[in-house]
Design an enzyme around this catalytic site. Structure first.
Site, PDB file in Angstrom:
ATOM      1  CB  CYS A 171      -0.955  -0.013   1.184  1.00  0.00           C
ATOM      2  SG  CYS A 171      -2.169  -1.347   1.100  1.00  0.00           S
ATOM      3  CG  HIS A 311      -2.371   4.899   5.322  1.00  0.00           C
ATOM      4  ND1 HIS A 311      -2.046   4.608   4.011  1.00  0.00           N
ATOM      5  CD2 HIS A 311      -2.917   3.755   5.836  1.00  0.00           C
ATOM      6  CE1 HIS A 311      -2.362   3.346   3.747  1.00  0.00           C
ATOM      7  NE2 HIS A 311      -2.899   2.824   4.834  1.00  0.00           N
ATOM      8  CD  GLU A 322      -2.233   7.800   9.152  1.00  0.00           C
ATOM      9  OE1 GLU A 322      -1.677   8.672   8.470  1.00  0.00           O
ATOM     10  OE2 GLU A 322      -3.385   7.393   8.940  1.00  0.00           O
ATOM     11  CE  LYS A 343      -5.630   4.861   2.140  1.00  0.00           C
ATOM     12  NZ  LYS A 343      -4.667   5.954   2.400  1.00  0.00           N
ATOM     13  CG  HIS A 348      -6.679   1.415   1.228  1.00  0.00           C
ATOM     14  ND1 HIS A 348      -5.674   1.697   0.342  1.00  0.00           N
ATOM     15  CD2 HIS A 348      -6.067   0.893   2.333  1.00  0.00           C
ATOM     16  CE1 HIS A 348      -4.511   1.371   0.874  1.00  0.00           C
ATOM     17  NE2 HIS A 348      -4.715   0.884   2.075  1.00  0.00           N
ATOM     18  CG  PHE A 407      -1.119  -5.578   4.969  1.00  0.00           C
ATOM     19  CD1 PHE A 407      -1.537  -4.767   6.008  1.00  0.00           C
ATOM     20  CD2 PHE A 407      -2.056  -6.414   4.381  1.00  0.00           C
ATOM     21  CE1 PHE A 407      -2.851  -4.776   6.450  1.00  0.00           C
ATOM     22  CE2 PHE A 407      -3.378  -6.435   4.809  1.00  0.00           C
ATOM     23  CZ  PHE A 407      -3.775  -5.620   5.844  1.00  0.00           C
TER      24      PHE A 407
END
Length: 423
Positions: A171, A311, A322, A343, A348, A407
């Protein structure tokens, strides 16, 4: 003695959920609308999460011919259409300089997922045959299998004979591909880089994978409000798709040709947490370190940052991580700088989202408006920063920070600055 080489964005092309094109994308963001809806790409009956942020993408309407449509997976089609828009926007002509000084750097997390899955269904006789029959495969299946084929499509489009790279690290791919483009220009390996990212993961296999780990929102009854970053009621992220491609040029060359400059890529850094495949430490140390190194590279202080594009995936783990990272890297300034997650509106799109978020940041600098976090109605007390709920905000901006988390423990940070600041 000449100064260091610097990289600027002179063209933007976007294929995002909802209508296609940069103008439609920016309108959706600034109006706080969401593109999430019930999945239409396939029959999602029986899945835990049956919603996604889909692009209203018609390859014929977007100018692709039958051979291109046959040859390219949906994600590659996104990339080529976005690249064409970026080229037209920048006014840069592919034959305007040495071809070996033109490079390509494209990011993607899952490559040609849609094409690969469709072909598997055919060669396996709808999964009835364990040993598949290759005779029924389409002739371009190898191109689907090799992710670099998307970068090659963009390279062919622009006639690039310099470095051509595919970045695939989950990502953060969309941030890291543009970070790689920055490095190519700084190291004098290219004068122009066509860079960005693309992904089209809305397919049964991808949806099933995220269902299995319960990462996506099961709020099928209210798809428009399902993506709720930093909201106490959040219950997972919403899968999306799309692409954003940029024309990135060496700054002085862009100035000489009179190019419009959206932003300078002032600093970039990435880090790994070496901790867990999907887990994040709550203290945000690795993301904070990426932010710190990016600020050092850009010679910027925390107080210089006017907006943070988070994010903001909409999972409790990410939001806490975050929030801690911003506090750790920016100190007290973290409480003063507005933050938002797009998002909440476009979902996403895995590897593509980092580049789509860079596009949002460049447009925020261009228009002096920061997009909101849609659906943020019930503040999570653990996320106590200014997350710009519901409504876009007009604000004088010179510097924006955008971050990504993926990830495998990947953490990336990039700083964009306004041309006004450089002047």
């Amino acid at each position: 003695m000449t100064g260091p080489r610097r990289a600027v964005i002179t063209g933007i092309g976007v294929v995002a959920p909802g209508e296609v094109g940069t103008k439609a994308f920016w309108s959706l963001l600034t109006e706080g609308r969401t593109a999430t809806r019930p999945i239409s790409a396939f029959d999602a009956t029986g899945f835990r999460s049956r919603i996604a942020a889909e692009c209203d993408f018609d390859p014929v309407r977007e100018g692709l011919d039958p051979r291109e449509i046959r040859r390219m997976d949906r994600s590659a089609q996104f990339a080529v259409v976005a690249a064409r828009e970026a080229l037209a926007d920048s006014g840069w002509e592919p034959d305007s300089g040495p071809a070996d000084r033109v490079a390509v750097a494209i990011g993607s997390a899952v490559g040609a997922t849609v094409g690969l899955e469709d072909e598997y269904v055919v060669v396996s006789d709808v999964a009835r045959q364990w040993v598949v029959d290759h005779r029924y495969a389409m002739p371009h299946l190898y191109g689907y299998l090799v992710p670099s084929s998307t970068a090659a499509e963009v390279a062919w489009l622009v006639g690039a004979e310099g470095p051509v790279t595919m970045v695939s690290d989950g990502c953060t791919s969309g941030l890291d591909s543009v970070g790689h483009a920055l490095g190519l220009i700084e190291d004098d390996l290219a004068d122009v880089v066509i860079s960005g990212a693309t992904d089209a993961p809305i397919s049964p296999i991808s949806v099933a994978c995220f269902d299995a780990i319960k990462a996506t929102s099961p709020n099928n009854a209210e798809p428009e409000s399902a993506s709720r970053p930093f909201d106490r009621r959040r219950d997972g992220f919403v899968l999306g798709e799309g692409a954003a491609i940029f024309v990135i040029e060496e700054r002085e060359a862009a100035r000489r040709r009179g190019a419009h400059i959206y932003a300078e890529i002032a600093g970039f850094a990435n880090r790994g947490n070496a901790y867990h495949m999907t887990g994040l430490r709550p203290d945000g140390r690795e993301m904070a370190e990426a932010i710190r190194v990016a600020m050092d590279a850009a010679r910027l202080a925390p107080a210089d940052i006017g907006y943070i594009n988070a994010h903001g995936s909409g999972t409790r783990q990410n939001d806490r991580h975050e929030t801690a990272a911003f506090k750790r890297s920016l100190g007290e300034h973290a409480y003063r700088v507005p933050v938002s997650s797009i998002k909440s509106m476009v979902g996403h799109s895995l590897g593509a989202i980092g580049s789509i978020e860079i596009a949002a940041c460049a447009l925020a600098l261009e228009h002096q408006v920061i997009p909101p976090t849609a659906n943020l109605r019930t503040a999570d007390p653990e996320c106590d920063l200014d997350y710009t709920p519901l409504t876009a905000r007009r604000l004088r901006l010179d510097t924006v920070l955008t971050v990504g988390s993926g990830f495998g423990g990947f953490q990336s940070a990039m700083l964009l600055t306004s041309p006004r600041r450089a002047a």
